[in-house]
Design a protein around this motif. Structure first.
Motif, short mmCIF file in Angstrom:
data_model
loop_
_atom_site.label_atom_id
_atom_site.label_comp_id
_atom_site.label_asym_id
_atom_site.label_seq_id
_atom_site.Cartn_x
_atom_site.Cartn_y
_atom_site.Cartn_z
N THR A 1 4.24 3.13 5.11
CA THR A 1 3.46 3.48 3.92
C THR A 1 3.13 4.96 3.94
OG1 THR A 1 2.51 1.25 3.86
CG2 THR A 1 1.37 2.96 2.61
N HIS A 2 3.56 5.67 2.89
CA HIS A 2 3.32 7.11 2.78
C HIS A 2 2.31 7.34 1.65
CE1 HIS A 2 7.03 7.66 5.19
NE2 HIS A 2 7.46 6.64 4.48
N HIS A 3 1.16 7.87 2.00
CA HIS A 3 0.14 8.16 0.99
C HIS A 3 0.53 9.45 0.27
CE1 HIS A 3 -4.02 9.52 -0.33
NE2 HIS A 3 -3.89 8.32 -0.87
N ILE A 4 0.95 9.30 -0.98
CA ILE A 4 1.45 10.45 -1.74
C ILE A 4 0.30 11.32 -2.26
CG2 ILE A 4 2.79 11.16 -3.77
CD1 ILE A 4 4.40 10.02 -1.42
N GLY A 5 -0.78 10.67 -2.64
CA GLY A 5 -1.92 11.44 -3.16
C GLY A 5 -2.90 10.52 -3.84
N GLU A 6 -3.93 11.09 -4.35
CA GLU A 6 -4.92 10.32 -5.09
C GLU A 6 -5.48 11.17 -6.21
OE1 GLU A 6 -8.75 11.12 -2.15
OE2 GLU A 6 -7.73 9.18 -2.09
N LYS B 1 -17.99 13.20 -19.96
CA LYS B 1 -18.48 14.35 -19.19
C LYS B 1 -18.75 13.96 -17.73
CE LYS B 1 -21.91 18.04 -19.22
NZ LYS B 1 -23.07 18.65 -19.92
N GLU B 2 -19.34 12.79 -17.53
CA GLU B 2 -19.66 12.35 -16.18
C GLU B 2 -18.54 11.47 -15.63
OE1 GLU B 2 -23.22 10.02 -13.72
OE2 GLU B 2 -23.41 10.36 -15.87
N HIS B 3 -18.08 11.77 -14.43
CA HIS B 3 -17.00 11.00 -13.80
C HIS B 3 -17.58 9.82 -13.03
CE1 HIS B 3 -13.16 13.44 -14.15
NE2 HIS B 3 -14.05 14.14 -14.82
N PRO B 4 -16.84 8.70 -12.98
CA PRO B 4 -17.37 7.52 -12.28
C PRO B 4 -17.23 7.57 -10.76
CG PRO B 4 -15.23 7.02 -13.24
CD PRO B 4 -15.60 8.40 -13.72
N ARG B 5 -16.63 8.65 -10.23
CA ARG B 5 -16.45 8.81 -8.79
C ARG B 5 -15.63 7.66 -8.18
NH1 ARG B 5 -22.43 11.09 -6.89
NH2 ARG B 5 -22.43 12.92 -8.27
N ILE B 6 -14.57 7.33 -8.88
CA ILE B 6 -13.60 6.33 -8.43
C ILE B 6 -12.25 7.02 -8.29
CG2 ILE B 6 -12.40 4.18 -9.02
CD1 ILE B 6 -14.87 3.38 -10.64
N LYS B 7 -11.54 6.71 -7.23
CA LYS B 7 -10.23 7.33 -7.02
C LYS B 7 -9.13 6.27 -7.04
CE LYS B 7 -11.90 11.23 -4.24
NZ LYS B 7 -11.51 12.28 -5.20
N GLU B 8 -7.97 6.65 -7.58
CA GLU B 8 -6.78 5.81 -7.52
C GLU B 8 -5.78 6.47 -6.60
OE1 GLU B 8 -3.65 3.36 -10.33
OE2 GLU B 8 -4.70 5.06 -11.20
N SER B 9 -5.26 5.71 -5.65
CA SER B 9 -4.29 6.24 -4.69
C SER B 9 -2.88 5.83 -5.07
CB SER B 9 -4.61 5.72 -3.28
OG SER B 9 -5.85 6.23 -2.83
N PHE B 10 -1.91 6.63 -4.65
CA PHE B 10 -0.51 6.38 -4.95
C PHE B 10 0.28 6.41 -3.64
CE2 PHE B 10 -2.43 8.21 -8.67
CZ PHE B 10 -1.95 7.43 -9.70
N VAL C 1 15.32 10.05 0.83
CA VAL C 1 13.96 9.48 0.87
C VAL C 1 13.00 10.44 1.54
CG1 VAL C 1 12.55 7.64 1.84
CG2 VAL C 1 14.73 7.09 0.76
N GLN C 2 13.35 10.89 2.74
CA GLN C 2 12.47 11.81 3.46
C GLN C 2 12.32 13.11 2.70
OE1 GLN C 2 10.71 10.90 6.03
NE2 GLN C 2 9.67 12.88 6.10
N GLU C 3 13.40 13.54 2.06
CA GLU C 3 13.37 14.79 1.31
C GLU C 3 12.37 14.74 0.16
OE1 GLU C 3 16.55 17.43 -1.31
OE2 GLU C 3 17.30 16.12 0.28
N ILE C 4 12.40 13.65 -0.62
CA ILE C 4 11.51 13.59 -1.77
C ILE C 4 10.06 13.34 -1.36
CG2 ILE C 4 11.80 11.13 -2.28
CD1 ILE C 4 11.80 11.94 -5.26
N ILE C 5 9.87 12.60 -0.27
CA ILE C 5 8.50 12.39 0.22
C ILE C 5 7.91 13.71 0.70
CG2 ILE C 5 7.16 11.34 2.09
CD1 ILE C 5 8.88 8.84 1.75
N GLU C 6 8.69 14.50 1.41
CA GLU C 6 8.21 15.81 1.87
C GLU C 6 7.92 16.73 0.69
OE1 GLU C 6 11.14 17.26 4.53
OE2 GLU C 6 10.54 15.94 6.20
N GLN C 7 8.78 16.71 -0.32
CA GLN C 7 8.56 17.56 -1.49
C GLN C 7 7.28 17.18 -2.23
OE1 GLN C 7 12.42 16.93 -3.33
NE2 GLN C 7 13.04 19.03 -2.87
N ASN C 8 7.00 15.87 -2.31
CA ASN C 8 5.79 15.44 -2.99
C ASN C 8 4.55 15.71 -2.16
OD1 ASN C 8 6.14 13.94 -5.72
ND2 ASN C 8 7.93 13.38 -4.53
N SER C 9 4.66 15.66 -0.85
CA SER C 9 3.49 15.96 -0.03
C SER C 9 3.11 17.42 -0.12
CB SER C 9 3.77 15.58 1.44
OG SER C 9 4.78 16.41 1.98
#
Length: 296
Positions: free
Chosen positions: A160-165, A259-268, A282-290
């Motif tokens: 599992t590679h955490h791409i971002g949130e 205006k006010e954010h709910p302070r909830i995050k979605e991860s990808f 696969v490794q190439e695109i994961i590295e590029q996205n990181s």
């Protein structure tokens, strides 16, 4: 010893047919003769290419790699005969599965580094978590995009590679968000378009409403981000979404963020399989996205 391309072509035919008997009949060969040809190719490559499950043949990981190369080899040969211009550059394939409900904007953002490459063909499939993970295990997919990690235990072969949130926003039409009310008042006064209850974002939203001692009016529960966009645009209610889902609408002013954010995050996440012969793309695109900031 050079590769015997007759053996490779027989393997290629069986791999696409998925049935040794049918292929033997089509090629006017005996089944035993065809089996011998494939066995000789396996001995030359040093790996089994098929495994039998009941009456069906399934590609091994080495078999999937061999089929990718065979497809490229025979496709190039056909182009050579058709165009008489010599061998063209071989295109590499990247098979990507994406959760059917996942934001299209996220998918495009993730794939953008390779979409314009002339040497890469992207094959994109969508489905449920179960379908996608089965496709990954069957080697029909190289990676899977999801907004939640798969089950994690010693028996699962996933990486599992955490791409971002990204922060989740409350989004609606300018008219509905005409006044900059705090979240507690929005929860009490406005109808909401929410993800379904199996979503981590929904769980966090329900916890927030509980803290405020408010029971929001739910206009719709939606498991499809495209539908959530449409409902928000039609002013059915306020939508709880990551801004990447409604980028175009926010840029055009058709929708706006509270205006006010709910302070909830979605991860990808990008999910891959532990493989002896991984697709180098696969490794190439994961590295590029990181290294990228498309989720920021």
């Amino acid at each position: 010893m050079p590769l015997n391309y007759h053996h490779l072509r027989y393997f290629w035919a069986v791999a696409h047919d998925g049935n040794l008997t049918r292929t033997a009949q089509r090629l006017n060969l005996s089944q035993s003769a065809l089996s011998v040809q494939i066995k000789q190719l396996e001995e030359r490559l040093g790996h089994p290419l098929f495994e039998r499950r009941g009456r069906q043949l399934h590609l091994t990981e080495a078999g999937r790699i061999a089929l990718d190369h065979a497809d490229a080899i025979f496709s190039t040969g056909q182009e050579l005969v058709a165009t008489l211009t010599g061998t063209m550059q071989t295109r590499k394939a990247l098979r990507v599965g994406a959760l059917a409900t996942l934001s299209r904007n996220f998918q495009i953002g993730f794939l953008r580094p390779i979409l314009s490459r002339l040497d890469v063909e992207v094959i994109l499939r969508s489905g449920s978590p179960t379908e996608l993970l089965e496709g990954l295990e069957a080697l029909n997919l190289d990676l899977v995009l999801m907004n939640r990690p798969p089950p994690d235990d010693s028996l699962t072969p996933y990486e599992t590679h955490h791409i971002g949130e990204q922060d989740v926003s409350i989004v609606g039409t300018p008219k509905r968000l005409e006044t900059d009310l705090p979240i507690q008042e929005l929860l009490a006064e406005q109808p909401f378009i929410l993800p379904t209850t199996d979503s981590s974002v929904r769980t966090a939203f329900d916890a927030m409403a509980s803290r405020y001692s408010v029971r929001p009016q739910i206009a719709a529960e939606v498991d499809d981000m495209a539908m959530m966009r449409l409902l928000a645009r039609e002013d059915i209610g306020l939508a709880l979404v990551a801004p990447i889902v409604v980028t175009d609408e926010l840029n055009s002013g058709r929708l706006k963020e509270a205006k006010e954010h709910p302070r909830i995050k979605e991860s990808f996440y990008a999910i891959t399989l532990r493989r002896r012969f991984p697709n180098p793309l696969v490794q190439e695109i994961i590295e590029q996205n990181s290294e990228s900031a498309f989720l920021s």
